[in-house]
Scaffold this motif. Structure first.
Motif, mmCIF file in Angstrom:
data_model
loop_
_atom_site.group_PDB
_atom_site.id
_atom_site.type_symbol
_atom_site.label_atom_id
_atom_site.label_comp_id
_atom_site.label_asym_id
_atom_site.label_seq_id
_atom_site.Cartn_x
_atom_site.Cartn_y
_atom_site.Cartn_z
ATOM 1 N N ILE A 180 -108.697 -14.995 -17.733
ATOM 2 C CA ILE A 180 -108.876 -14.526 -18.910
ATOM 3 C C ILE A 180 -109.917 -13.164 -18.969
ATOM 4 O O ILE A 180 -109.865 -12.415 -19.766
ATOM 5 C CB ILE A 180 -108.828 -15.332 -19.908
ATOM 6 N N GLU A 181 -110.905 -13.624 -18.214
ATOM 7 C CA GLU A 181 -112.172 -12.821 -18.416
ATOM 8 C C GLU A 181 -111.991 -11.542 -17.693
ATOM 9 O O GLU A 181 -112.781 -10.609 -17.580
ATOM 10 C CB GLU A 181 -113.368 -13.711 -17.858
ATOM 11 N N GLU A 182 -110.801 -11.470 -16.964
ATOM 12 C CA GLU A 182 -110.598 -10.195 -16.074
ATOM 13 C C GLU A 182 -109.439 -9.433 -16.852
ATOM 14 O O GLU A 182 -108.912 -8.408 -16.120
ATOM 15 C CB GLU A 182 -110.484 -10.472 -14.775
ATOM 16 N N ALA A 183 -108.644 -9.880 -17.863
ATOM 17 C CA ALA A 183 -107.524 -9.300 -18.425
ATOM 18 C C ALA A 183 -107.875 -8.194 -19.501
ATOM 19 O O ALA A 183 -109.221 -7.990 -19.847
ATOM 20 C CB ALA A 183 -106.751 -10.284 -19.261
ATOM 21 N N LYS A 184 -107.155 -7.415 -19.583
ATOM 22 C CA LYS A 184 -107.302 -6.018 -20.329
ATOM 23 C C LYS A 184 -107.559 -6.235 -22.031
ATOM 24 O O LYS A 184 -108.662 -5.878 -22.447
ATOM 25 C CB LYS A 184 -106.428 -4.888 -20.136
ATOM 26 N N VAL A 185 -106.531 -7.084 -22.355
ATOM 27 C CA VAL A 185 -106.815 -7.567 -23.829
ATOM 28 C C VAL A 185 -107.001 -9.219 -23.718
ATOM 29 O O VAL A 185 -105.803 -9.743 -23.862
ATOM 30 C CB VAL A 185 -105.738 -7.336 -24.663
ATOM 31 N N PRO A 186 -108.017 -9.762 -23.442
ATOM 32 C CA PRO A 186 -108.202 -11.186 -22.968
ATOM 33 C C PRO A 186 -107.140 -12.261 -23.520
ATOM 34 O O PRO A 186 -106.293 -12.774 -22.833
ATOM 35 C CB PRO A 186 -109.548 -11.469 -23.177
ATOM 36 N N VAL A 187 -107.416 -12.334 -24.882
ATOM 37 C CA VAL A 187 -106.590 -13.511 -25.341
ATOM 38 C C VAL A 187 -104.962 -13.217 -25.478
ATOM 39 O O VAL A 187 -104.298 -14.145 -25.148
ATOM 40 C CB VAL A 187 -107.181 -13.858 -26.972
#
Length: 482
Positions: A236-243
């Motif tokens: 999640i902390e490396e995702a483009k739109v986390p949540v």
């Protein structure tokens, strides 16, 4: 109240970034889905588990997968969707427990998840090494297997240390290949059946195998096959739109795994009689995948059934290493593990934790080779059950804080039933060890994880006292100077 709002889905991507020293905004939904599915390892799970599922459930294997998907796994996934909105972090299960259960409980539960990921890393290495030896007979031997496993771990450690994008791409390439083979063979069976008088309705009829009493154990095994979809949370902390990315990915990973296993469970029966599939013992030769492949592939391509399990195992290896390192990273940042573990390299990878998981896995594969595979199953069963039950408990506690009592009670019914199912899985894993004289089964291993987690709590308390004392001394020194 709309459904999206009720489950906390971040439809508009309101949470666009999270506080982290990891590599922000690198992965989209597609990449997270591929990476998390690599942890699920469809080809390896199908090779090792499908024949057991046929043995338990017979023709009704697809029905057991269907039931397991809707309950308890989809219930668990939707609980996670809700929790992520209110506690987004790479810690996932650890963070849920920290915020909604108790900080000390989060140490034990977060630690159990890290142990689960580390054990899966070692287990998939053992499986991959065994299949490499089958593909290349000249490499046969127990010592050779350990050396191959060590090389695999070091090779994929280097890939993981090069950054999350490379890790996800490698896992994605492997995954596309294995899904093509596993689901493709299922489709071949459906389109061009080799078994006569196979009724589709019998595949979803409890009466075809003797009633619901036979279906129950199969459903529990289906839960095991669909597990690990939650590894998406750790990215999640490396995702483009986390949540929003992770909320989508959780449901997509679980649903894709369900479709792949369903196609295999249905189509393979049309290719090879179910009794023959149930009698196959997985010994590194491709298991039921190889038996089905023989029906549709020329002999010159028979190696594919073995190779696809190798790619599946190695994809699971690197993604389980990645998931464990991200969960431990967040525990370290929050002070539940030593702070130095949260250090990242130039590619923003928590390299110390990755190296630690690799060292643990190397030790494990040298002590517990393929002949001790049940040990890995028991550790993973115990730790995942602890983790999943904690997620459901966190959801119930949070829902009572945020909803009216009546709505909270109604919403909690399915999660409570899911806790009962998962608890029963833990009970059966511990009550029936593979070897009656072997003390190392799920109950004992679960106890060891809890005790070691308590040791971390003691370390955490002592460290906090030392920090507080140091702060007090520094303040006193400043007062004396003034």
């Amino acid at each position: 109240m709309g459904f999206y709002k009720f489950i906390g889905y971040d439809k508009d991507g309101e949470i666009s970034t999270l506080s982290t020293t990891l590599n922000k905004e690198k992965l989209n939904t597609f990449e997270v889905v591929l990476a998390a599915l690599g942890f699920n390892a469809p080809a390896w799970v199908a090779a090792s588990s499908m024949s057991i599922l046929y043995l338990i459930s017979g023709q009704a294997a697809p029905l057991t997968i269907l039931i397991a998907y809707f309950f308890p796994m989809l219930t668990l996934a939707l609980c996670m969707v809700y929790l992520i909105r209110h506690a987004p972090s790479a810690g996932g299960i650890f963070t849920f427990a920290q915020k909604f259960i108790h900080p000390h409980a989060s140490t034990i539960l977060g630690w159990s998840y890290v142990v689960a990921c580390s054990t899966v890393t070692a287990m998939t290495t053992v499986i991959g090494s065994s299949y490499i030896q089958t593909l290349i007979p000249s490499l046969k031997g127990e010592w050779e297997a350990k050396i191959i496993g060590t090389i695999l771990l070091l090779f994929f450690l280097v890939i993981c240390l090069r950054g999350i994008e490379l890790t996800a791409k490698v896992a994605g390439v492997f995954l596309i290949f294995e899904i093509t083979v596993v689901a493709g063979l299922g489709i071949c069976g459906i389109v061009s059946p080799h078994v006569e008088n196979q009724s589709f309705f019998a595949l979803y009829s409890p009466s075809s195998v003797g009633g619901w009493s036979i279906i129950g154990p199969g459903v529990l095994f289906g839960v095991w096959m669909l597990a690990n979809f939650d590894s998406a949370i750790n990215l999640i902390e490396e995702a483009k739109v986390p949540v929003r990315t992770i909320q989508r990915s959780l449901v997509l990973v679980l649903s894709i795994a369900f479709v792949v296993y369903s196609l295999a469970a249905i189509g393979w029966q049309y290719a090879v009689p179910v009794k023959k599939l149930a009698a196959i013992v997985e010994n590194g030769n491709g298991g039921p995948i190889a038996a089905v492949a023989q029906q549709y592939l020329p002999s010159s391509l028979s190696w594919i059934a073995i190779f696809v399990v190798i790619t599946s195992a190695t994809a699971g290896l690197q993604i389980s290493m990645t998931s464990g390192s991200r969960a431990a990273y967040r525990m370290s940042v929050e002070g539940h593990l030593p702070m130095f573990l949260s250090k990242v390299n130039k590619h923003k990878v928590p390299w110390i934790i990755n190296c630690g998981i690799t060292i643990f896995s190397i030790i494990a594969i040298w002590i517990k080779p393929i002949s001790k595979l049940q040990w890995y199953y028991d550790v993973v069963t115990a730790t995942l059950v602890l983790s999943y039950v904690s997620v459901l408990m966190a959801f119930i506690l949070l829902i009572f804080k945020r909803k009216t009592k009546l709505l909270a009670v109604c919403t909690s019914i399915l999660p409570l039933l899911a806790i009962a199912v998962l608890s029963y899985i833990f009970y059966t894993a511990g009550a029936k060890p593979a070897v009656p004289s072997d003390l190392y089964h799920a109950w004992y291993l679960g106890g060891i994880v809890v005790v070691s987690g308590i040791g971390l709590i003691i370390y955490e308390i002592k460290s906090k006292k030392i920090r507080n004392n140091n702060n007090d001394e520094n303040l006193e020194e400043k007062k004396n100077i003034l």
